[in-house]
Design an enzyme around this catalytic site. Structure first.
Site, PDB file in Angstrom:
ATOM      1  N   HIS A 112      34.464   6.375 -46.162  1.00 16.79           N
ATOM      2  CA  HIS A 112      34.807   7.482 -45.037  1.00 16.79           C
ATOM      3  C   HIS A 112      35.381   6.083 -44.395  1.00 16.79           C
ATOM      4  CE1 HIS A 112      33.152  10.628 -46.708  1.00 16.79           C
ATOM      5  NE2 HIS A 112      31.646   9.602 -47.138  1.00 16.79           N
ATOM      6  N   ILE A 119      38.945   6.544 -40.210  1.00 12.76           N
ATOM      7  CA  ILE A 119      38.126   7.246 -40.172  1.00 12.76           C
ATOM      8  C   ILE A 119      38.513   8.813 -41.249  1.00 12.76           C
ATOM      9  CG2 ILE A 119      35.858   7.114 -39.326  1.00 12.76           C
ATOM     10  CD1 ILE A 119      36.331   5.795 -37.638  1.00 12.76           C
ATOM     11  N   CYS A 120      37.676   9.188 -42.025  1.00  8.65           N
ATOM     12  CA  CYS A 120      37.835  10.455 -42.748  1.00  8.65           C
ATOM     13  C   CYS A 120      36.230  11.031 -42.109  1.00  8.65           C
ATOM     14  CB  CYS A 120      37.613  10.544 -44.005  1.00  8.65           C
ATOM     15  SG  CYS A 120      37.689  11.807 -44.708  1.00  8.65           S
ATOM     16  N   LEU A 121      36.525  12.039 -41.076  1.00  8.14           N
ATOM     17  CA  LEU A 121      35.321  12.018 -39.850  1.00  8.14           C
ATOM     18  C   LEU A 121      35.713  13.541 -39.290  1.00  8.14           C
ATOM     19  CD1 LEU A 121      32.126  11.640 -39.005  1.00  8.14           C
ATOM     20  CD2 LEU A 121      32.995  10.398 -37.504  1.00  8.14           C
TER      21      LEU A 121
END
Length: 180
Positions: A112, A119-121
């Protein structure tokens, strides 16, 4: 499990129009943002999340950009590794999420985390709440890294890095992988 991210351009809205200072209703918003950041800065200095340290030099000239030094948690794939997070706050913080990304020479290899530091959050975008804080974001990132079982980049890393906006908040993330 492909991670799919789509860049979208945000439309300009009325709040993007430049107005004389006397007519800016946002002055109280700016004051509340600075008050909130001061409070969070003190909290981060006195009780930082494990493995996190505020880079004091980063807040000497501005309160709207923070560098946080991070060390991988013991017993994880990232144990002993050192990373750096960049937080950028808009005048609408805490109602608008901060821009958060890894920066520097060592970007974690994680499903992620893109090689450019994005950041893929979900809490950094659509699941953001003003009740969240820098500390809670740091804890979420530590947790995300600590639960990882295999170091690898997102499958679309090369394409994304070539085509994305420099600001990760302008990416339309598609969240569908909660396995790490």
């Amino acid at each position: 499990m492909l991670l799919h991210c789509v860049s979208v351009k945000k439309k300009k809205n009325r709040s993007d129009v430049i107005r004389p200072i006397a007519s800016l209703p946002g002055l109280s918003i700016m004051a509340s943002m600075q008050k909130r950041l001061q409070k969070e800065l003190l909290a981060l200095q006195s009780d930082p999340p494990p493995g996190m340290t505020l880079n004091e030099r980063s807040v000497q000239n501005t309160i709207t950009e923070w560098l946080i030094d991070m060390e991988g948690a013991p017993g994880t794939l990232y144990e002993g590794e050192k990373f750096q997070l960049l937080f950028k706050f808009s005048s609408r913080y805490p109602f608008d999420s901060p821009q958060v990304m890894f920066t520097g020479e060592n970007i974690p290899v994680h499903p992620h985390v893109y090689s450019n530091g994005h950041i893929c959050l979900s809490i950094l975008t659509e699941d953001w709440s003003p009740a969240l804080s820098v500390q809670s974001v740091c804890l979420s990132i530590i947790s995300m890294l600590s639960s990882c079982k295999e170091k690898r980049r997102p499958p679309d890393n090369s394409f994304y890095v070539k085509t994305c906006n420099k600001n990760p908040k302008k990416t339309k993330w598609w969240y569908h992988d909660d396995t790490c």
